[in-house]
Write a protein that holds these residues in place. Structure first.
Motif, PDB file in Angstrom:
ATOM      1  N   ALA A 141       0.836  -1.212   0.000  1.00  0.00           N
ATOM      2  CA  ALA A 141       0.000   0.000   0.000  1.00  0.00           C
ATOM      3  C   ALA A 141       0.867   1.256   0.000  1.00  0.00           C
ATOM      4  N   THR A 142       1.916   1.245   0.815  1.00  0.00           N
ATOM      5  CA  THR A 142       2.772   2.434   0.928  1.00  0.00           C
ATOM      6  C   THR A 142       3.506   2.708  -0.381  1.00  0.00           C
ATOM      7  N   SER A 143       3.979   1.665  -1.032  1.00  0.00           N
ATOM      8  CA  SER A 143       4.673   1.879  -2.312  1.00  0.00           C
ATOM      9  C   SER A 143       3.722   2.490  -3.347  1.00  0.00           C
ATOM     10  N   GLN A 144       2.464   2.137  -3.290  1.00  0.00           N
ATOM     11  CA  GLN A 144       1.479   2.730  -4.218  1.00  0.00           C
ATOM     12  C   GLN A 144       1.225   4.200  -3.899  1.00  0.00           C
ATOM     13  N   ILE A 145       0.982   4.469  -2.615  1.00  0.00           N
ATOM     14  CA  ILE A 145       0.710   5.852  -2.200  1.00  0.00           C
ATOM     15  C   ILE A 145       1.896   6.746  -2.564  1.00  0.00           C
ATOM     16  N   LEU A 146       3.101   6.279  -2.282  1.00  0.00           N
ATOM     17  CA  LEU A 146       4.297   7.083  -2.553  1.00  0.00           C
ATOM     18  C   LEU A 146       4.570   7.239  -4.048  1.00  0.00           C
ATOM     19  N   SER A 147       4.052   6.326  -4.853  1.00  0.00           N
ATOM     20  CA  SER A 147       4.253   6.407  -6.306  1.00  0.00           C
ATOM     21  C   SER A 147       3.334   7.444  -6.953  1.00  0.00           C
ATOM     22  N   ARG A 148       2.374   7.947  -6.177  1.00  0.00           N
ATOM     23  CA  ARG A 148       1.467   8.993  -6.693  1.00  0.00           C
ATOM     24  C   ARG A 148       1.871  10.354  -6.125  1.00  0.00           C
ATOM     25  N   GLN A 149       1.864  11.367  -6.979  1.00  0.00           N
ATOM     26  CA  GLN A 149       2.164  12.732  -6.523  1.00  0.00           C
ATOM     27  C   GLN A 149       0.878  13.545  -6.373  1.00  0.00           C
ATOM     28  N   GLU A 150      -0.186  13.098  -7.011  1.00  0.00           N
ATOM     29  CA  GLU A 150      -1.506  13.709  -6.836  1.00  0.00           C
ATOM     30  C   GLU A 150      -2.196  12.916  -5.725  1.00  0.00           C
ATOM     31  N   GLY A 151      -3.348  13.394  -5.280  1.00  0.00           N
ATOM     32  CA  GLY A 151      -4.120  12.586  -4.326  1.00  0.00           C
ATOM     33  C   GLY A 151      -4.237  13.202  -2.956  1.00  0.00           C
ATOM     34  N   THR A 152      -4.306  12.352  -1.952  1.00  0.00           N
ATOM     35  CA  THR A 152      -4.539  12.825  -0.581  1.00  0.00           C
ATOM     36  C   THR A 152      -3.384  13.707  -0.103  1.00  0.00           C
ATOM     37  N   SER A 153      -3.602  14.385   1.008  1.00  0.00           N
ATOM     38  CA  SER A 153      -2.626  15.342   1.547  1.00  0.00           C
ATOM     39  C   SER A 153      -1.390  14.652   2.123  1.00  0.00           C
TER      40      SER A 153
END
Lengths: 136, 136, 136, 136
Positions: free
Chosen positions: A70-82
């Motif tokens: 999950a963390t690797s996915q979140i960190l791979s996005r620059q848009e999205g949640t705060s």
């Protein structure tokens, strides 16, 4: 340059978590590696004769794999949640890596896959800590 | 009784996070639903003519889906990492749901899928909060 | 109407796999349920005294959970890859559900969580088959 | 040696899919890389001014990421479902990579992240094909 680094460099936006880009890339790569190592280590533990001694290690591996993925996915996005959500995610991942490393280290002398997995967990823990420090 | 409830009731061990079992089951179910709604809402936003106005909504949906999916897995396991890791995971999930609900509510008048998704996010946010309160 | 049904009904585009919308919704719901059941069953098996007899069951549960989770995501999107990819994904999921049901049924008499999980796998297998038939 | 290779070498069991171990490791690594690239490319496309022209590319990226992530997990386990399920999974992944590469190549001249992502998809497609050939 590895793939996460290239993808970050070619993104038209800014990184959503300000700070060191190298720390971000290192953490993405470590999370990917750790998710794989924990998935494989749980599976290797299942194949051991002493599987009944490894139950907590297996379950901890599975939790750690879930959170690293999950963390690797979140960190791979620059848009999205705060950045707030990103930080909370890294905190959860870091805590899972610490616990998984501890369990794998307990069996590291007897089992090479646990020893290898513990190392990867420690590396991921470290990159999470460094990324949190870089974000501030 | 739904599947998460049956699976919890037939587990030979205790729930790793002490407290209300109903709160645990409700949170698992809400996370599953929210992961699905956010995945589908991001996809529906992509199919809208006004997609360029929905970019943050889409990206937030994707983050929220990732975290709800991870949280539903962690909560479905009673073995594994400590309650500390579980709580950190719920905190990250809750924060993502709040932000996703806010973005979807902005477009809720014009777009029914955002309105539906926002409701599911608010429900998931609430179950996360209730579970954290139940754990103490 | 459940969440997957509402999300499909409010999507501005058409379903990418032509055919029965009820079959699509049923399969999404069954995949979500099956991913949860298999994750929880693997965890419950780990907590059994007879864990060393359940190794294949656990590993099969984990594969089935992975594929059901992926399939529920793919089916929740109406944009994206072709119907060909969607069909190949359903085929993989169906095959995993069949094998997981068989393993869980073997232990179903002794273990209630395996009995419950087997039922959910059989239901998921059936909805995959019906969706493939509906697509044609 | 990278982590997937070390984890495979230290596993006490045999690889469940007979054949070339190098082909297995290469495919795991390519799937991990491709899941990351597709996640990041979808996000980068969302940040482009021309996002409305990139809708299919984004949705295809998301499907490809889902399947590569699932495939890397399945391939990281040596216990579990039969080679039949593993092969069906690789087939779905391969098909998604081909389609995603095609979409990204269309925008590759204008957008560097699509060009980079297309390359990673082609590499993953190739390792899937080689692994299927090695399994026989």
């Amino acid at each position: 340059m590895g793939t996460p680094s290239i993808m970050l460099a070619t993104h038209p936006g800014a990184a959503r978590i300000a700070g060191d880009r190298d720390a971000l890339v290192s953490c993405i790569e470590a999370c990917m590696e750790c998710a794989q190592a924990c998935t494989a280590c749980a599976d290797a533990c299942l194949a051991e004769d002493a599987v009944s001694d490894l139950v907590t290690c297996i379950a901890t591996n599975l939790d750690c794999a879930t959170l690293c993925r999950a963390t690797s996915q979140i960190l791979s996005r620059q848009e999205g949640t705060s950045a707030q959500v990103v930080k909370a995610t890294i905190h959860a991942c870091l805590a899972a890596c610490t616990e998984c490393a501890e369990h794998c280290e307990e069996h590291g002398e007897a089992m090479e896959h646990c020893r290898a997995c513990a190392k990867v967990c420690r590396r991921c823990e470290e990159t999470c800590r460094e990324l949190l420090a870089a974000i501030g």
